[in-house]
Design a protein around this motif. Structure first.
Motif: not given
Length: 111
Positions: A46-75
């Motif tokens: 997501l982007e702020d329409p008035t400030d191109p330097c402000r960006l957000s993400l909207y994330e939905r994960w199936a559970d805490a384990a899926a988020l933990a796996d995501h956080d552990a990725t190299s990227y």
């Protein structure tokens, strides 16, 4: 998976002056890679329409384990390591849940 298991996050990023395009590029890549992960229900940039330097993400994960796996990725680790160079403000992560009170166990991750 139940609604209570779903983890919803909204990280908010503010790029250093002149680095908005680089931050956007990195977040677009992160979103593409993340959407392919098992357990990723949604990953929207997501982007702020008035400030191109402000960006957000909207994330939905199936559970805490899926988020933990995501956080552990190299990227994700490489992206987090770039924060000092890219961000003008510390990362702010909002943890959300459905307005009816269902879902989202307490956040246990560290950013």
């Amino acid at each position: 998976m139940t609604t209570r298991d779903v983890v919803v996050l909204m990280p908010e990023f503010v790029a250093r002056p002149g680095l908005g395009p680089e931050l956007r590029e990195r977040l677009e890549l992160l979103a593409r890679l993340s959407r392919e992960e098992t357990g990723c229900l949604e990953y929207t940039l997501l982007e702020d329409p008035t400030d191109p330097c402000r960006l957000s993400l909207y994330e939905r994960w199936a559970d805490a384990a899926a988020l933990a796996d995501h956080d552990a990725t190299s990227y994700v680790r490489e992206f987090v390591a770039s924060f000092d160079q890219l961000l003008a403000e510390p990362l702010r992560v909002r943890r959300l849940r459905q307005a009816d009170g269902r879902g989202a166990a307490p956040f246990t991750g560290v950013y």
